[in-house]
Write a protein that holds these residues in place. Structure first.
Motif, short mmCIF file in Angstrom:
data_model
loop_
_atom_site.label_atom_id
_atom_site.label_comp_id
_atom_site.label_asym_id
_atom_site.label_seq_id
_atom_site.Cartn_x
_atom_site.Cartn_y
_atom_site.Cartn_z
N TRP A 7 27.00 15.74 -25.75
CA TRP A 7 27.54 14.82 -25.09
C TRP A 7 26.78 14.42 -23.80
CZ3 TRP A 7 30.87 11.70 -26.75
CH2 TRP A 7 31.86 12.18 -27.86
N ALA A 8 26.08 15.04 -23.15
CA ALA A 8 25.08 14.89 -22.08
C ALA A 8 23.99 13.85 -22.52
CB ALA A 8 24.75 16.11 -21.35
N ILE A 9 23.42 14.31 -23.69
CA ILE A 9 22.29 13.35 -24.20
C ILE A 9 22.71 12.09 -24.49
CG2 ILE A 9 20.68 13.14 -26.05
CD1 ILE A 9 20.37 16.13 -25.92
N ILE A 10 23.89 12.13 -25.29
CA ILE A 10 24.62 10.69 -25.54
C ILE A 10 24.89 9.76 -24.34
CG2 ILE A 10 26.43 9.58 -26.58
CD1 ILE A 10 26.63 11.99 -28.76
N ILE A 11 25.37 10.38 -23.55
CA ILE A 11 26.02 9.53 -22.29
C ILE A 11 24.66 8.98 -21.44
CG2 ILE A 11 26.68 9.85 -19.94
CD1 ILE A 11 28.95 11.72 -21.11
N LEU A 12 23.58 9.86 -21.50
CA LEU A 12 22.36 9.74 -20.63
C LEU A 12 21.66 8.59 -21.45
CD1 LEU A 12 20.80 12.83 -19.42
CD2 LEU A 12 21.79 10.96 -18.06
N GLY A 13 21.73 8.33 -22.90
CA GLY A 13 21.30 7.54 -23.80
C GLY A 13 21.65 6.22 -23.49
N VAL A 14 23.23 6.14 -23.65
CA VAL A 14 23.90 4.90 -23.34
C VAL A 14 23.88 4.36 -21.97
CG1 VAL A 14 26.47 3.98 -23.05
CG2 VAL A 14 25.57 5.46 -25.09
N MET A 15 23.53 5.21 -21.09
CA MET A 15 23.26 4.73 -19.51
C MET A 15 21.88 4.03 -19.53
SD MET A 15 25.08 7.48 -17.18
CE MET A 15 24.27 6.98 -15.72
N LEU A 16 20.88 4.53 -20.05
CA LEU A 16 19.56 4.27 -20.16
C LEU A 16 19.26 2.92 -20.79
CD1 LEU A 16 16.35 4.49 -19.60
CD2 LEU A 16 16.29 5.62 -21.91
N ALA A 17 20.13 2.76 -22.12
CA ALA A 17 20.30 1.44 -22.98
C ALA A 17 20.79 0.30 -21.93
CB ALA A 17 20.97 1.66 -24.00
N ALA A 18 21.93 0.55 -21.34
CA ALA A 18 22.57 -0.34 -20.54
C ALA A 18 21.74 -0.78 -19.49
CB ALA A 18 23.92 0.23 -19.96
N ARG A 19 21.12 0.06 -18.65
CA ARG A 19 19.97 -0.45 -17.75
C ARG A 19 19.00 -1.30 -18.16
NH1 ARG A 19 17.72 3.41 -13.01
NH2 ARG A 19 16.61 1.73 -11.84
N LEU A 20 18.49 -0.97 -19.43
CA LEU A 20 17.32 -1.86 -19.85
C LEU A 20 17.66 -3.29 -20.35
CD1 LEU A 20 15.44 0.90 -22.20
CD2 LEU A 20 14.69 -0.07 -19.97
N ILE A 21 19.01 -3.03 -20.75
CA ILE A 21 19.45 -4.69 -21.12
C ILE A 21 19.92 -5.30 -19.78
CG2 ILE A 21 21.53 -5.61 -22.15
CD1 ILE A 21 21.55 -3.44 -24.23
N ALA A 22 20.34 -4.77 -18.80
CA ALA A 22 20.81 -5.21 -17.74
C ALA A 22 19.29 -5.80 -17.03
CB ALA A 22 21.38 -4.35 -16.48
N HIS A 23 18.42 -4.99 -16.93
CA HIS A 23 16.98 -5.23 -16.44
C HIS A 23 16.28 -6.84 -17.22
CE1 HIS A 23 13.23 -4.96 -14.38
NE2 HIS A 23 12.33 -4.95 -15.52
N ARG A 24 16.74 -6.57 -18.56
CA ARG A 24 16.04 -7.66 -19.28
C ARG A 24 16.72 -8.90 -18.90
NH1 ARG A 24 17.08 -8.41 -25.50
NH2 ARG A 24 19.02 -7.81 -24.65
N ASN A 25 17.88 -8.85 -18.78
CA ASN A 25 19.04 -10.19 -18.61
C ASN A 25 18.48 -10.60 -17.32
OD1 ASN A 25 20.14 -9.94 -20.92
ND2 ASN A 25 21.96 -8.82 -20.50
N ALA A 26 18.16 -9.70 -16.29
CA ALA A 26 18.01 -10.24 -14.89
C ALA A 26 16.55 -11.08 -14.83
CB ALA A 26 17.97 -9.01 -13.82
N ARG A 27 15.74 -10.59 -15.72
CA ARG A 27 14.24 -11.12 -15.56
C ARG A 27 14.59 -12.58 -16.46
NH1 ARG A 27 10.11 -7.44 -18.31
NH2 ARG A 27 10.48 -8.85 -19.75
N GLU A 28 15.45 -12.77 -17.38
CA GLU A 28 15.73 -14.05 -17.71
C GLU A 28 16.03 -14.97 -16.99
OE1 GLU A 28 17.65 -13.33 -21.60
OE2 GLU A 28 16.01 -12.32 -22.57
N ARG A 29 17.18 -14.51 -16.04
CA ARG A 29 17.64 -15.35 -15.30
C ARG A 29 16.76 -15.98 -14.11
NH1 ARG A 29 22.85 -11.79 -15.15
NH2 ARG A 29 21.61 -10.64 -13.61
N VAL A 30 15.74 -15.28 -13.94
CA VAL A 30 14.71 -15.59 -12.82
C VAL A 30 13.60 -16.29 -13.27
CG1 VAL A 30 13.67 -14.44 -11.09
CG2 VAL A 30 15.46 -13.53 -11.52
N ALA A 31 13.47 -16.62 -14.57
CA ALA A 31 12.52 -17.21 -15.12
C ALA A 31 12.47 -18.63 -14.50
CB ALA A 31 12.58 -17.21 -16.57
N PRO A 32 10.98 -19.00 -14.11
CA PRO A 32 10.92 -20.39 -13.66
C PRO A 32 11.33 -21.55 -14.72
CG PRO A 32 8.72 -19.61 -14.39
CD PRO A 32 9.85 -18.37 -14.43
N PRO A 33 11.81 -22.66 -14.18
CA PRO A 33 12.13 -23.64 -15.26
C PRO A 33 10.90 -24.33 -15.71
CG PRO A 33 12.24 -24.34 -12.97
CD PRO A 33 11.71 -23.09 -12.69
#
Length: 83
Positions: A7-33
């Protein structure tokens, strides 16, 4: 104990995936026009002119035109050429 580790490994994996997705979305919002394609409108938007009074450069779209000269503000157009 094995269930706890699993369960600890599953929870850490889900948290890592969520963080990677949030980081990617933040980079896409800041992209220059995207830059405008070529043409007369694109050149006019980026052409720079110089104020006759204070000698600073500013975009042609923001300049004041008076007596055939360019000015950065109405105040400098009123004052005229610097002596």
């Amino acid at each position: 104990m094995a269930k706890f580790l699993l369960w600890a490994i599953i929870i850490l994996g889900v948290m890592l995936a969520a963080r990677l997705i949030a980081h990617r979305n933040a980079r896409e919002r800041v992209a220059p026009p995207p830059r405008p394609s070529g043409g007369a409108g694109a050149r006019d938007a980026h052409s720079m002119v110089r104020c006759e009074h204070c000698q600073i450069y500013l975009p042609r779209s923001e300049a004041f035109m008076s007596q055939g000269k360019t000015w950065c503000s109405a105040e400098h157009a009123r004052l005229g050429l610097k002596k």
